[in-house]
Design a protein around this motif. Sequence first.
Motif, PDB file in Angstrom:
ATOM      1  N   ARG A   6      14.027  35.626  20.593  1.00 51.03           N
ATOM      2  CA  ARG A   6      12.779  36.149  20.329  1.00 51.03           C
ATOM      3  C   ARG A   6      12.078  35.157  19.275  1.00 51.03           C
ATOM      4  N   LEU A  16       8.214  36.049  18.738  1.00 46.69           N
ATOM      5  CA  LEU A  16       8.077  37.357  18.780  1.00 46.69           C
ATOM      6  C   LEU A  16       8.893  37.838  17.302  1.00 46.69           C
ATOM      7  N   PHE A  25      13.070  41.196  30.446  1.00 46.95           N
ATOM      8  CA  PHE A  25      13.497  42.076  29.601  1.00 46.95           C
ATOM      9  C   PHE A  25      14.503  43.189  30.118  1.00 46.95           C
ATOM     10  N   GLN A  26      15.481  43.633  29.487  1.00 50.55           N
ATOM     11  CA  GLN A  26      16.497  44.489  30.081  1.00 50.55           C
ATOM     12  C   GLN A  26      16.098  45.657  30.871  1.00 50.55           C
ATOM     13  N   HIS A  27      15.022  46.339  30.051  1.00 48.05           N
ATOM     14  CA  HIS A  27      14.301  47.611  30.780  1.00 48.05           C
ATOM     15  C   HIS A  27      12.961  47.366  31.245  1.00 48.05           C
ATOM     16  N   ASN A  61      10.012  46.576  31.278  1.00 48.07           N
ATOM     17  CA  ASN A  61       8.981  46.622  30.362  1.00 48.07           C
ATOM     18  C   ASN A  61       7.632  46.700  31.448  1.00 48.07           C
ATOM     19  N   ASP A  79      16.163  38.325  28.555  1.00 43.29           N
ATOM     20  CA  ASP A  79      16.888  39.050  27.371  1.00 43.29           C
ATOM     21  C   ASP A  79      17.610  40.203  28.260  1.00 43.29           C
TER      22      ASP A  79
HETATM   23  P1  ADP Z   1      16.638  45.880  24.474  1.00 45.42           P
HETATM   24  O1  ADP Z   1      16.849  44.118  24.722  1.00 45.42           O
HETATM   25  O2  ADP Z   1      16.843  46.215  23.113  1.00 45.42           O
HETATM   26  O3  ADP Z   1      16.866  46.521  25.562  1.00 45.42           O
HETATM   27  P2  ADP Z   1      13.979  45.049  25.824  1.00 45.42           P
HETATM   28  O4  ADP Z   1      14.623  43.565  26.175  1.00 45.42           O
HETATM   29  O5  ADP Z   1      13.668  46.091  26.839  1.00 45.42           O
HETATM   30  O6  ADP Z   1      15.047  45.906  24.618  1.00 45.42           O
HETATM   31  O7  ADP Z   1      12.626  45.028  24.841  1.00 45.42           O
HETATM   32  C1  ADP Z   1      12.801  44.041  23.645  1.00 45.42           C
HETATM   33  C2  ADP Z   1      11.407  43.969  22.799  1.00 45.42           C
HETATM   34  O8  ADP Z   1      10.339  43.456  23.339  1.00 45.42           O
HETATM   35  C3  ADP Z   1      11.078  45.444  22.453  1.00 45.42           C
HETATM   36  O9  ADP Z   1      11.441  45.817  21.350  1.00 45.42           O
HETATM   37  C4  ADP Z   1       9.618  45.571  22.521  1.00 45.42           C
HETATM   38  O10 ADP Z   1       9.193  45.872  21.636  1.00 45.42           O
HETATM   39  C5  ADP Z   1       9.053  43.864  23.054  1.00 45.42           C
HETATM   40  N1  ADP Z   1       8.243  43.877  24.320  1.00 45.42           N
HETATM   41  C6  ADP Z   1       8.156  45.052  25.151  1.00 45.42           C
HETATM   42  N2  ADP Z   1       6.989  44.579  26.103  1.00 45.42           N
HETATM   43  C7  ADP Z   1       6.871  43.196  25.662  1.00 45.42           C
HETATM   44  C8  ADP Z   1       5.865  42.526  26.441  1.00 45.42           C
HETATM   45  N3  ADP Z   1       5.221  42.639  27.467  1.00 45.42           N
HETATM   46  N4  ADP Z   1       5.783  41.264  25.673  1.00 45.42           N
HETATM   47  C9  ADP Z   1       6.436  40.837  24.566  1.00 45.42           C
HETATM   48  N5  ADP Z   1       7.549  41.842  24.161  1.00 45.42           N
HETATM   49  C10 ADP Z   1       7.512  42.984  24.497  1.00 45.42           C
END
Ligand code: ADP
Length: 231
Positions: A48, A53, A87-89, A91, A164
């Motif tokens: 990040r 971020l 992202f892992q989940h 988003n 991520d």
């Molecule tokens: P984790 O790795 O803890 O499971 P994620 O990888 O799903 O979590 O998300 C990491 C972070 O990115 C979250 O804390 C969220 O606030 C942020 N995030 C969510 N959507 C976006 C986006 N579209 N762009 C950038 N950052 C985001």
Amino acid sequence: MIKLTNVTKTYVGKNDVHALKGVSLTVEPGEIYGIIGLSGAGKSTLIRCINMLEKPTEGSVIVDGQELTSLSTDKLREARKKIGMIFQHFNLLSSRTVYDNIAFPLELEGRSKQEIEQTITPLLELVGLTDKKYHYPSQLSGGQKQRVGIARALANNPEVLLCDEATSALDPQTTKSILELLQDVNRKLKLTIVLITHEMHVIKEICHHVAVIENGLIIEQGKVIDVFTNP
Ligand code: ADP
Ligand code: ADP
């Protein structure tokens, strides 16, 4: 393509957390660079910091020749277009279709409907979701959702893709297909990829270089075959 020099990150609070304690690494254009470590090691903070971020406490972050830590908000917004993220989940926006999820970053750019369609059609093809474009996220499998995430991240034609824990929520078979897709976009689009994972097999399957992070410090880094074939 990416150069981090002495990056530190301290989360200030009642008890400060020194999440990164002076991390330096170089990612070459077009390679797949893996960062592996246990939970809490600092992986997420590190990745990040590459797109700001998280703002590093100290140190330098250069992406495609540009120092990001000192940019104004406007310049940073511009620079971030070169950096996609998944992202892992996943988003995804649950109220939007596959097509409209991928369109989202382009709408934010103010692109015309026609331009958006011209961008999305080949992206849907690339990730294998052409026949799912009017589906909602709830109608998709985990692997299909991550394919949407990848297409959305590629919509702005970035130079770098940050991943991520992109396969950590997926079963082994689906993980394999997503890793193959990442390898495919790495080759076809000459995209530089940085991924973080706690799974060794992910690194071994697709990464060229790897850094091992422990307790906010990189304790080993190099070619995957060199780092992981030590006696
Ligand atoms: P984790 O790795 O803890 O499971 P994620 O990888 O799903 O979590 O998300 C990491 C972070 O990115 C979250 O804390 C969220 O606030 C942020 N995030 C969510 N959507 C976006 C986006 N579209 N762009 C950038 N950052 C985001
Ligand atoms: P990893 O991704 O390897 O699990 P993280 O970068 O998420 O590691 O976390 C590194 C350390 O920083 C952990 O001790 C974690 O609890 C802490 N940390 C992460 N995010 C925050 C935050 N927003 N505020 C305070 N501490 C945080």
